[in-house]
Design a protein around this motif. Structure first.
Motif, mmCIF file in Angstrom:
data_model
loop_
_atom_site.group_PDB
_atom_site.id
_atom_site.type_symbol
_atom_site.label_atom_id
_atom_site.label_comp_id
_atom_site.label_asym_id
_atom_site.label_seq_id
_atom_site.Cartn_x
_atom_site.Cartn_y
_atom_site.Cartn_z
ATOM 1 N N ALA A 110 1.119 4.804 1.313
ATOM 2 C CA ALA A 110 0.549 5.563 2.420
ATOM 3 C C ALA A 110 0.147 6.967 1.973
ATOM 4 O O ALA A 110 0.758 7.547 1.079
ATOM 5 C CB ALA A 110 1.551 5.661 3.566
ATOM 6 N N ASN B 8 -11.117 4.308 5.666
ATOM 7 C CA ASN B 8 -10.046 4.137 6.636
ATOM 8 C C ASN B 8 -10.104 5.294 7.628
ATOM 9 O O ASN B 8 -10.184 6.455 7.237
ATOM 10 C CB ASN B 8 -8.686 4.119 5.930
ATOM 11 N N TYR C 90 -3.736 2.792 -3.352
ATOM 12 C CA TYR C 90 -3.269 4.090 -2.882
ATOM 13 C C TYR C 90 -4.257 4.576 -1.823
ATOM 14 O O TYR C 90 -5.473 4.491 -2.009
ATOM 15 C CB TYR C 90 -3.250 5.110 -4.027
ATOM 16 N N PHE C 91 -3.738 5.104 -0.727
ATOM 17 C CA PHE C 91 -4.582 5.727 0.291
ATOM 18 C C PHE C 91 -4.548 7.233 0.079
ATOM 19 O O PHE C 91 -3.470 7.838 0.094
ATOM 20 C CB PHE C 91 -4.092 5.377 1.693
ATOM 21 N N MET D 106 2.511 -1.077 4.378
ATOM 22 C CA MET D 106 2.254 0.267 3.844
ATOM 23 C C MET D 106 3.547 1.070 3.846
ATOM 24 O O MET D 106 4.277 1.081 4.842
ATOM 25 C CB MET D 106 1.187 0.969 4.685
ATOM 26 N N ASN E 165 3.190 -0.440 9.090
ATOM 27 C CA ASN E 165 3.562 0.855 8.516
ATOM 28 C C ASN E 165 4.634 1.498 9.393
ATOM 29 O O ASN E 165 4.469 1.572 10.608
ATOM 30 C CB ASN E 165 2.339 1.763 8.421
ATOM 31 N N TYR F 53 0.825 -1.195 0.000
ATOM 32 C CA TYR F 53 0.000 0.000 0.000
ATOM 33 C C TYR F 53 0.868 1.257 0.000
ATOM 34 O O TYR F 53 1.893 1.327 0.679
ATOM 35 C CB TYR F 53 -0.890 0.031 1.243
ATOM 36 N N CYS G 34 1.891 -0.998 -6.536
ATOM 37 C CA CYS G 34 1.187 -1.127 -5.262
ATOM 38 C C CYS G 34 -0.242 -1.617 -5.501
ATOM 39 O O CYS G 34 -0.809 -1.422 -6.572
ATOM 40 C CB CYS G 34 1.189 0.183 -4.477
ATOM 41 N N LYS H 91 -6.072 3.110 10.792
ATOM 42 C CA LYS H 91 -4.622 3.359 10.802
ATOM 43 C C LYS H 91 -4.300 4.004 12.138
ATOM 44 O O LYS H 91 -4.831 5.064 12.458
ATOM 45 C CB LYS H 91 -4.206 4.269 9.655
ATOM 46 N N ILE I 54 -3.985 -1.076 10.474
ATOM 47 C CA ILE I 54 -2.675 -0.604 10.017
ATOM 48 C C ILE I 54 -1.972 0.033 11.205
ATOM 49 O O ILE I 54 -2.458 1.016 11.765
ATOM 50 C CB ILE I 54 -2.830 0.407 8.872
ATOM 51 N N CYS J 205 -1.676 -4.756 9.121
ATOM 52 C CA CYS J 205 -0.789 -4.181 8.108
ATOM 53 C C CYS J 205 0.278 -3.385 8.840
ATOM 54 O O CYS J 205 -0.026 -2.654 9.790
ATOM 55 C CB CYS J 205 -1.580 -3.285 7.153
#
Length: 313
Positions: A6, A89, A30-31, A216, A193, A4, A27, A133, A160, A191
């Motif tokens: 970030a 998210n 995309y966030f 991520m 990060n 992912y 990836c 997250k 995350i 996940c």
């Protein structure tokens, strides 16, 4: 294990994401940078401009919201659902002072009772898929266990985790021991990060936690936009790609915003990361930081050694 990109406020806008996917890709999603509903619980047209389907050509876009108000969340979810999205998210990681002061982002982690009430409401009333997250605490890592007990009560699509507290911002080492506890006790997919700056960093993390749902990458992907391609076995980043990427960003920023000042500001933000591929080019880095016009910026960029791979140092 998914990859992912970030969200990074001010950098990874739809312009950046579209060009990145076309040139580098690699990836799984995309966030988008967080959207913050107003105090009146409204989401302006400007607020959702970055996620409008007609502006985004990326194959998989994840939407992020910054709020501690369940009513705001529910109204936001209705708006993004109307745009065709089915997942949101929740940002519980942003450490910025202006965000924390209002009890949002990682500031929400200080009040676990309110956080649980928030989750109770949104999970009972929203039909959207929800991921989170988070950081591992506000002021100390001891808070992580209580947070995990809350997260384990709800069916998150992904948790995350950035293994730092809010007070640590982005300094010091990540707390791998605390992450291990979260990873092993989570009832939701996890996940990772934090501090994935190279392909080797990704390999170490993937080997250490083989059951991760995803990893991520933020700053590492701004620095090396080909990192996802490289992780998947593709060719290493080349310096000439950074030049082409930069030029395409300049063209689109100029066309859409029609102001050189804005374009220079945005490109300098991005090049502060990308110049790290050239650690010996101190003169070029200084010139990029000082650039006040596109001509100055381009002169600095074109002074880089373009006949070698960008990450060959």
């Amino acid at each position: 294990m998914k990859l992912y990109f970030a969200p990074m406020e001010g950098i990874t806008s739809y312009i950046y994401r579209n060009i990145h996917e076309e040139m580098f890709g690699g990836c799984d999603a995309y966030f988008a940078p967080f959207i913050n509903p107003s105090d009146q619980e409204k989401v302006s047209k400007k607020g959702v401009k970055d996620i409008l389907p007609e502006k985004n050509t990326t194959s998989n876009l994840k939407i992020q919201v910054l709020t501690n108000n369940p009513v705001s969340f529910l109204k936001f979810s209705d708006k993004v659902k109307a745009l065709g999205y089915n997942e949101i998210n929740i940002n519980l990681g942003c450490p910025a002072g202006t965000v924390v002061k209002k009890g949002r982002g990682s500031g929400f982690l200080r009040d676990t009772d309110a956080l649980e009430r928030f989750f109770d409401r949104i999970f009972s009333e929203s039909d959207m898929k929800i991921s989170v997250k988070t950081r591992i605490g506000y002021s100390c890592t001891d808070e992580a266990e209580a947070l995990m007990k809350i997260y384990n009560k709800y069916p998150l699509t992904s948790l995350i985790i950035h293994p730092r507290t809010r007070d640590e911002l982005y300094s010091g080492s990540v707390h791998t021991d605390v992450f291990e506890m979260c990873y092993s006790t989570s009832k939701n997919d996890v996940c990772y990060n934090g501090d994935i700056l190279t392909v080797e960093d990704w390999k170490k993390t993937a080997l250490a936690y083989p059951n991760l749902e995803g990893i991520m990458i933020g700053r590492g992907a701004i620095r090396n936009p080909a990192i996802f391609r490289e992780i998947r076995g593709g060719k290493p980043l080349e310096a000439k790609e950074l030049i082409e990427f930069s030029n395409r960003l300049i063209n689109d920023y100029n066309e859409i915003f029609n102001t050189e000042t804005f374009t220079v500001h945005k490109l300098k933000e991005i090049w502060i990361y990308m110049i790290k591929n050239f650690p010996e080019e101190r003169k070029a880095e200084k010139a990029i930081r000082k650039a006040k016009s596109l001509r100055d910026l381009k002169d600095a960029i074109y002074s880089l050694p373009l006949d070698i791979p960008a990450n060959a140092w």
